[in-house]
Design a protein around this motif. Structure first.
Motif, PDB file in Angstrom:
ATOM      1  N   SER A 106      35.898 -46.856 -13.859  1.00 17.86           N
ATOM      2  CA  SER A 106      35.779 -45.563 -14.543  1.00 17.86           C
ATOM      3  C   SER A 106      34.534 -45.516 -15.432  1.00 17.86           C
ATOM      4  CB  SER A 106      37.032 -45.282 -15.374  1.00 17.86           C
ATOM      5  OG  SER A 106      37.078 -46.079 -16.547  1.00 17.86           O
ATOM      6  N   GLY A 107      34.066 -46.683 -15.869  1.00 15.97           N
ATOM      7  CA  GLY A 107      32.845 -46.725 -16.658  1.00 15.97           C
ATOM      8  C   GLY A 107      31.634 -46.289 -15.849  1.00 15.97           C
ATOM      9  N   ILE A 108      31.637 -46.601 -14.550  1.00 21.03           N
ATOM     10  CA  ILE A 108      30.529 -46.208 -13.673  1.00 21.03           C
ATOM     11  C   ILE A 108      30.540 -44.704 -13.440  1.00 21.03           C
ATOM     12  CG2 ILE A 108      29.503 -46.503 -11.382  1.00 21.03           C
ATOM     13  CD1 ILE A 108      30.800 -49.308 -11.329  1.00 21.03           C
ATOM     14  N   SER A 109      31.721 -44.165 -13.123  1.00 22.57           N
ATOM     15  CA  SER A 109      31.806 -42.722 -12.883  1.00 22.57           C
ATOM     16  C   SER A 109      31.483 -41.927 -14.150  1.00 22.57           C
ATOM     17  CB  SER A 109      33.206 -42.354 -12.366  1.00 22.57           C
ATOM     18  OG  SER A 109      34.216 -42.723 -13.295  1.00 22.57           O
ATOM     19  N   GLU A 110      31.945 -42.410 -15.293  1.00 21.59           N
ATOM     20  CA  GLU A 110      31.672 -41.726 -16.552  1.00 21.59           C
ATOM     21  C   GLU A 110      30.179 -41.697 -16.850  1.00 21.59           C
ATOM     22  OE1 GLU A 110      32.712 -42.054 -21.346  1.00 21.59           O
ATOM     23  OE2 GLU A 110      33.495 -43.555 -19.949  1.00 21.59           O
ATOM     24  N   THR A 111      29.513 -42.834 -16.698  1.00 21.24           N
ATOM     25  CA  THR A 111      28.077 -42.917 -16.995  1.00 21.24           C
ATOM     26  C   THR A 111      27.265 -42.005 -16.088  1.00 21.24           C
ATOM     27  OG1 THR A 111      28.385 -45.228 -17.637  1.00 21.24           O
ATOM     28  CG2 THR A 111      26.131 -44.487 -17.252  1.00 21.24           C
ATOM     29  N   THR A 112      27.592 -41.996 -14.813  1.00 15.37           N
ATOM     30  CA  THR A 112      26.856 -41.185 -13.848  1.00 15.37           C
ATOM     31  C   THR A 112      26.937 -39.703 -14.186  1.00 15.37           C
ATOM     32  OG1 THR A 112      27.321 -42.834 -12.123  1.00 15.37           O
ATOM     33  CG2 THR A 112      26.611 -40.643 -11.394  1.00 15.37           C
ATOM     34  N   LEU A 113      28.096 -39.262 -14.654  1.00 15.23           N
ATOM     35  CA  LEU A 113      28.290 -37.851 -14.976  1.00 15.23           C
ATOM     36  C   LEU A 113      27.702 -37.456 -16.327  1.00 15.23           C
ATOM     37  CD1 LEU A 113      32.014 -37.419 -13.805  1.00 15.23           C
ATOM     38  CD2 LEU A 113      29.979 -36.491 -12.683  1.00 15.23           C
ATOM     39  N   VAL A 114      27.624 -38.402 -17.257  1.00 22.75           N
ATOM     40  CA  VAL A 114      27.362 -38.054 -18.654  1.00 22.75           C
ATOM     41  C   VAL A 114      25.962 -38.404 -19.143  1.00 22.75           C
ATOM     42  CG1 VAL A 114      28.132 -38.509 -21.038  1.00 22.75           C
ATOM     43  CG2 VAL A 114      29.802 -38.211 -19.236  1.00 22.75           C
ATOM     44  N   CYS A 115      25.266 -39.320 -18.489  1.00 21.72           N
ATOM     45  CA  CYS A 115      23.997 -39.836 -19.020  1.00 21.72           C
ATOM     46  C   CYS A 115      22.997 -38.741 -19.430  1.00 21.72           C
ATOM     47  CB  CYS A 115      23.365 -40.792 -18.004  1.00 21.72           C
ATOM     48  SG  CYS A 115      22.003 -41.764 -18.701  1.00 21.72           S
ATOM     49  N   PRO A 116      22.771 -37.692 -18.638  1.00 21.03           N
ATOM     50  CA  PRO A 116      21.812 -36.663 -19.063  1.00 21.03           C
ATOM     51  C   PRO A 116      22.190 -35.997 -20.390  1.00 21.03           C
ATOM     52  CG  PRO A 116      22.274 -36.456 -16.726  1.00 21.03           C
ATOM     53  CD  PRO A 116      23.257 -37.443 -17.264  1.00 21.03           C
TER      54      PRO A 116
END
Length: 278
Positions: A106-116
């Protein structure tokens, strides 16, 4: 249909958490961005932020936070639930290793969606950019125009490591607390109380191991020229400011995550349970 309900629950829970925790979030960000060996504190940062912008200054950067609330919560909580469904035993249970793996993913999916959104949040909260960006959308446009779209994924690697560490520790700890330490809930109100306690405790504890990567991520998103990579940033901060500077902003960050998790976890789980009854 279950996924749609989980996304709706995650969106609502994220909006509540992020809007509630904004003032402490900007304090934590300022602490992590303060360079040098001079000690900083929550009170000093609050005074500086308040002196520069008053009450509204405490909510600077709320725009990208609100925009990120939905994808962040979906990436973390819905992502964890979806991976957990794939890792369940034949009897429907989850092993402790499966709990950690689902949290890590879930850390990977969260980062991909939120980084910008995180890049814009850091820029808006940073004192060095206080007069450059007028608002959230101006910040997005300026970065895209002057630095290019990939700048919105600056700090992706340390942010991903941070989220994987936090999420796996958080969900594993919540699982163990509710399984072995907290009394079995006999009603919906007791279940809610258990979620609040578990979220509060693990939000604080899981903040400890993630901090060096949180500091690195924040420094890289604020100044990608000076802080070129994860290893360069970690070494530079440790060498120039001292090893413990990798935990700058720990107290406001831990308070923010403890408070936020005690809100988001029970709200998300309560809404999911409510939607499932419909």
């Amino acid at each position: 249909m279950d996924l749609v309900k989980e996304i709706a629950a995650g969106a609502a829970a994220g909006m509540v958490e992020y809007s509630s925790c904004q003032p402490i979030d900007i304090v934590a960000t300022r602490c992590m961005l303060r360079e040098g060996t001079e000690r900083t504190s929550m009170l000093r940062e609050v005074r500086a932020i308040w002196g520069a912008g008053g009450l509204l200054g405490m909510y600077r950067g709320l725009g990208p936070q609100i925009l990120a609330a939905v994808p962040a919560t979906i990436g973390m909580y819905v992502g964890e639930r979806q991976v957990a469904k794939l890792l369940r035993n034949e009897d429907g249970g989850l092993s402790e290793s499966a709990v950690m793996v689902s949290g890590l993913c879930s850390g990977i999916s969260e980062t991909t969606l939120v980084c910008p959104f995180e890049v814009c949040k850091v820029r808006l909260m940073s004192a060095s950019y206080s007069s450059r960006y007028r608002n959230t959308f101006h910040c997005f446009r300026t970065i895209l125009k002057e630095e290019g779209p990939w700048t919105l994924y600056t700090g992706y690697r340390p942010m991903c490591i941070r989220n994987c560490i936090f999420n796996s520790t958080f969900f594993y700890g919540v699982h163990r607390l509710q399984k072995d330490m907290l009394p079995p809930p006999k009603s919906s109100s007791e279940k809610l109380a258990n979620d609040v306690i578990a979220g509060m405790v693990m939000g604080f504890i899981a903040s400890i191991p993630k901090m060096p990567f949180f500091v690195a991520k924040t420094r890289m998103q604020n100044d990608p020229v000076k802080y070129l990579s994860v290893t360069v940033t970690l070494r530079r901060v440790a060498r120039e400011e001292g090893f413990l500077s990798l935990w700058k902003g720990f107290l406001p960050c831990a308070i923010r995550m403890s408070a936020g998790s005690s809100i988001c976890l029970p709200v998300f789980r309560t809404l999911v349970a409510t939607f499932e009854e419909w």
